[in-house]
Design a protein around this motif. Structure first.
Motif, PDB file in Angstrom:
ATOM      1  N   THR A  34       0.845  -1.193   0.000  1.00 20.41           N
ATOM      2  CA  THR A  34       0.000   0.000   0.000  1.00 20.41           C
ATOM      3  C   THR A  34       0.878   1.240   0.000  1.00 20.41           C
ATOM      4  O   THR A  34       1.789   1.363   0.816  1.00 20.41           O
ATOM      5  CB  THR A  34      -0.923   0.025   1.233  1.00 20.41           C
ATOM      6  OG1 THR A  34      -1.793  -1.112   1.194  1.00 20.41           O
ATOM      7  CG2 THR A  34      -1.756   1.294   1.251  1.00 20.41           C
ATOM      8  N   GLN A  65      -9.723  15.057  -7.271  1.00 24.49           N
ATOM      9  CA  GLN A  65      -9.601  13.677  -7.723  1.00 24.49           C
ATOM     10  C   GLN A  65      -8.733  13.626  -8.968  1.00 24.49           C
ATOM     11  O   GLN A  65      -8.710  14.567  -9.765  1.00 24.49           O
ATOM     12  CB  GLN A  65     -10.978  13.073  -8.033  1.00 24.49           C
ATOM     13  CG  GLN A  65     -11.819  12.782  -6.787  1.00 24.49           C
ATOM     14  CD  GLN A  65     -13.114  12.074  -7.119  1.00 24.49           C
ATOM     15  OE1 GLN A  65     -14.027  12.651  -7.704  1.00 24.49           O
ATOM     16  NE2 GLN A  65     -13.197  10.800  -6.735  1.00 24.49           N
ATOM     17  N   SER A  97      -9.942  -3.237  -7.701  1.00 26.53           N
ATOM     18  CA  SER A  97     -10.791  -2.793  -6.594  1.00 26.53           C
ATOM     19  C   SER A  97     -11.790  -1.776  -7.128  1.00 26.53           C
ATOM     20  O   SER A  97     -11.846  -1.508  -8.335  1.00 26.53           O
ATOM     21  CB  SER A  97      -9.940  -2.158  -5.485  1.00 26.53           C
ATOM     22  OG  SER A  97      -9.470  -0.875  -5.879  1.00 26.53           O
ATOM     23  N   PHE A  99     -11.580   1.294  -6.856  1.00 24.70           N
ATOM     24  CA  PHE A  99     -10.869   2.475  -7.340  1.00 24.70           C
ATOM     25  C   PHE A  99      -9.724   2.139  -8.295  1.00 24.70           C
ATOM     26  O   PHE A  99      -9.016   3.037  -8.728  1.00 24.70           O
ATOM     27  CB  PHE A  99     -10.313   3.267  -6.153  1.00 24.70           C
ATOM     28  CG  PHE A  99     -11.364   3.784  -5.219  1.00 24.70           C
ATOM     29  CD1 PHE A  99     -12.143   4.873  -5.570  1.00 24.70           C
ATOM     30  CD2 PHE A  99     -11.600   3.171  -3.997  1.00 24.70           C
ATOM     31  CE1 PHE A  99     -13.123   5.357  -4.713  1.00 24.70           C
ATOM     32  CE2 PHE A  99     -12.571   3.648  -3.130  1.00 24.70           C
ATOM     33  CZ  PHE A  99     -13.338   4.739  -3.493  1.00 24.70           C
ATOM     34  N   LEU A 107      -7.722   8.410  -7.472  1.00 21.94           N
ATOM     35  CA  LEU A 107      -7.386   8.856  -6.128  1.00 21.94           C
ATOM     36  C   LEU A 107      -8.051  10.198  -5.827  1.00 21.94           C
ATOM     37  O   LEU A 107      -8.446  10.915  -6.735  1.00 21.94           O
ATOM     38  CB  LEU A 107      -5.863   8.972  -5.979  1.00 21.94           C
ATOM     39  CG  LEU A 107      -5.112   7.644  -6.095  1.00 21.94           C
ATOM     40  CD1 LEU A 107      -3.844   7.822  -6.886  1.00 21.94           C
ATOM     41  CD2 LEU A 107      -4.824   7.061  -4.736  1.00 21.94           C
ATOM     42  N   GLN A 109     -10.787  12.770  -3.410  1.00 23.55           N
ATOM     43  CA  GLN A 109     -12.051  12.762  -2.691  1.00 23.55           C
ATOM     44  C   GLN A 109     -12.979  13.873  -3.146  1.00 23.55           C
ATOM     45  O   GLN A 109     -12.549  14.874  -3.722  1.00 23.55           O
ATOM     46  CB  GLN A 109     -11.810  12.874  -1.192  1.00 23.55           C
ATOM     47  CG  GLN A 109     -11.154  14.176  -0.766  1.00 23.55           C
ATOM     48  CD  GLN A 109     -10.695  14.170   0.675  1.00 23.55           C
ATOM     49  OE1 GLN A 109      -9.728  14.814   0.995  1.00 23.55           O
ATOM     50  NE2 GLN A 109     -11.382  13.472   1.553  1.00 23.55           N
ATOM     51  N   ASN A 122     -10.510   8.132  -1.713  1.00 19.09           N
ATOM     52  CA  ASN A 122      -9.502   7.073  -1.770  1.00 19.09           C
ATOM     53  C   ASN A 122      -8.135   7.727  -1.865  1.00 19.09           C
ATOM     54  O   ASN A 122      -7.843   8.434  -2.820  1.00 19.09           O
ATOM     55  CB  ASN A 122      -9.717   6.163  -2.989  1.00 19.09           C
ATOM     56  CG  ASN A 122      -8.566   5.180  -3.162  1.00 19.09           C
ATOM     57  OD1 ASN A 122      -8.168   4.516  -2.211  1.00 19.09           O
ATOM     58  ND2 ASN A 122      -8.037   5.086  -4.368  1.00 19.09           N
ATOM     59  N   TRP A 123      -7.313   7.501  -0.861  1.00 22.63           N
ATOM     60  CA  TRP A 123      -5.965   8.084  -0.832  1.00 22.63           C
ATOM     61  C   TRP A 123      -4.895   6.999  -0.732  1.00 22.63           C
ATOM     62  O   TRP A 123      -3.854   7.223  -0.141  1.00 22.63           O
ATOM     63  CB  TRP A 123      -5.836   9.074   0.330  1.00 22.63           C
ATOM     64  CG  TRP A 123      -6.617  10.337   0.137  1.00 22.63           C
ATOM     65  CD1 TRP A 123      -7.734  10.720   0.786  1.00 22.63           C
ATOM     66  CD2 TRP A 123      -6.324  11.393  -0.795  1.00 22.63           C
ATOM     67  NE1 TRP A 123      -8.174  11.949   0.330  1.00 22.63           N
ATOM     68  CE2 TRP A 123      -7.321  12.385  -0.633  1.00 22.63           C
ATOM     69  CE3 TRP A 123      -5.322  11.595  -1.754  1.00 22.63           C
ATOM     70  CZ2 TRP A 123      -7.347  13.558  -1.392  1.00 22.63           C
ATOM     71  CZ3 TRP A 123      -5.343  12.772  -2.499  1.00 22.63           C
ATOM     72  CH2 TRP A 123      -6.345  13.734  -2.320  1.00 22.63           C
ATOM     73  N   GLN A 124      -5.135   5.838  -1.335  1.00 22.14           N
ATOM     74  CA  GLN A 124      -4.155   4.757  -1.278  1.00 22.14           C
ATOM     75  C   GLN A 124      -4.074   4.027  -2.616  1.00 22.14           C
ATOM     76  O   GLN A 124      -5.094   3.818  -3.283  1.00 22.14           O
ATOM     77  CB  GLN A 124      -4.514   3.749  -0.181  1.00 22.14           C
ATOM     78  CG  GLN A 124      -4.398   4.298   1.227  1.00 22.14           C
ATOM     79  CD  GLN A 124      -4.689   3.233   2.272  1.00 22.14           C
ATOM     80  OE1 GLN A 124      -5.500   2.343   2.062  1.00 22.14           O
ATOM     81  NE2 GLN A 124      -4.028   3.333   3.415  1.00 22.14           N
TER      82      GLN A 124
END
Length: 277
Positions: A34, A65, A97, A99, A107, A109, A122-124
């Protein structure tokens, strides 16, 4: 206890210890990786509706985003054969996934109105365990979506290609980066994407590359002990005055786009950087 029994007991303990270490190393190699992605303005960590000062005025983002694709690392593959043991540039596969799909990740929001929580976020980056982390020295990727994936039918795409707010029309494709910001008495936006795409209508895909693809490549050092990418808005907004009349949606004839596109494409662009840069 005889010397021979002591010898065998010691040998068993050593063998067991090496077995545990080997097992832990194998688990480490097979564990997904990650990478945290953090938005900042200079040294200030940002979040939904968290204010920062740009050119003496307080701003906050309402939507931030962006798409990352074509992620490679300069590394040695896990369990590589002797003739492949040297480090080289290799594709780092993304795990599928909500995302991430087709080696493309979404990535960032979207902020809930009037609050500090994210309705979508999503920040990963989640990556396959394909490399010895300690051998990775550099990472590179593209801000944007490859042409082959950018202009597919939006009605049949799966996540993350089916986010309406990150799509223009079939002809131009997706917004590679969307930054919507507000101050106390104004607003400003920057939507990055391909323009000049030759198609017979807005609801048809182009047959060839757009005249302004507006995809940008980044390469930076990778710290395996702290795998993190920083998205520094101060670099993106260098010499950019923020007013609603100076917003940019990637139009090549918009004079307000020139500086911000130059900030992305200029030599040594550091929109993205490592945590220690």
């Amino acid at each position: 206890m005889s010397d021979i029994k002591l010898f065998f007991l010691t040998l068993i303990k050593i063998t067991a210890a090496f077995s545990v270490l080997f097992f832990l190393a194998a688990c480490e190699r097979n564990r997904p990786v990650t990478i945290a992605v953090t938005p900042v303005y200079q040294q200030q960590v940002l979040a939904c509706n968290k204010a920062f000062s740009h050119m003496g005025e307080s701003w906050r983002y309402q939507q931030l985003q962006f798409f990352i694709s074509e992620l490679d690392v300069f590394a040695k593959a896990v369990d590589s054969s002797p003739d492949q043991a040297k480090n080289s540039w290799r594709t780092w596969p993304l795990l599928e996934s909500e995302f991430q799909s087709g080696n493309v990740a979404l990535l960032g929001q979207v902020c809930s109105p009037g609050g500090n929580q994210s309705s979508v976020g999503n920040w990963q980056l989640h990556l396959a365990p394909a490399f010895e982390l300690s051998s990775i020295s550099r990472i590179r990727f593209t801000l944007g979506i490859p042409f082959a994936l950018n202009h597919q039918n939006p009605l049949t795409q799966k996540s993350p290609f089916n986010v309406p707010s990150m799509f223009w029309v079939w002809r131009t494709g997706h917004k590679f980066l969307r930054l919507d910001m507000v101050s106390d008495d104004d607003n400003w936006l920057f939507h990055l994407g391909s323009t000049g795409c030759p198609a017979v209508s807005p609801v048809r895909p182009p047959a060839e590359q757009c005249r302004q693809p507006n995809r940008f490549q980044f390469e930076l050092a990778f710290d395996s002990k702290k795998p993190e990418l920083l998205l520094d808005l101060s670099r993106l907004l260098t010499q950019v005055a923020l007013t609603s009349k100076k917003s940019c949606q990637s139009a090549p004839d918009n004079p307000h786009c020139r500086q911000i596109l130059a900030n992305l494409s200029g030599p040594g662009s550091l929109l993205f950087r490592g945590s220690d840069d």
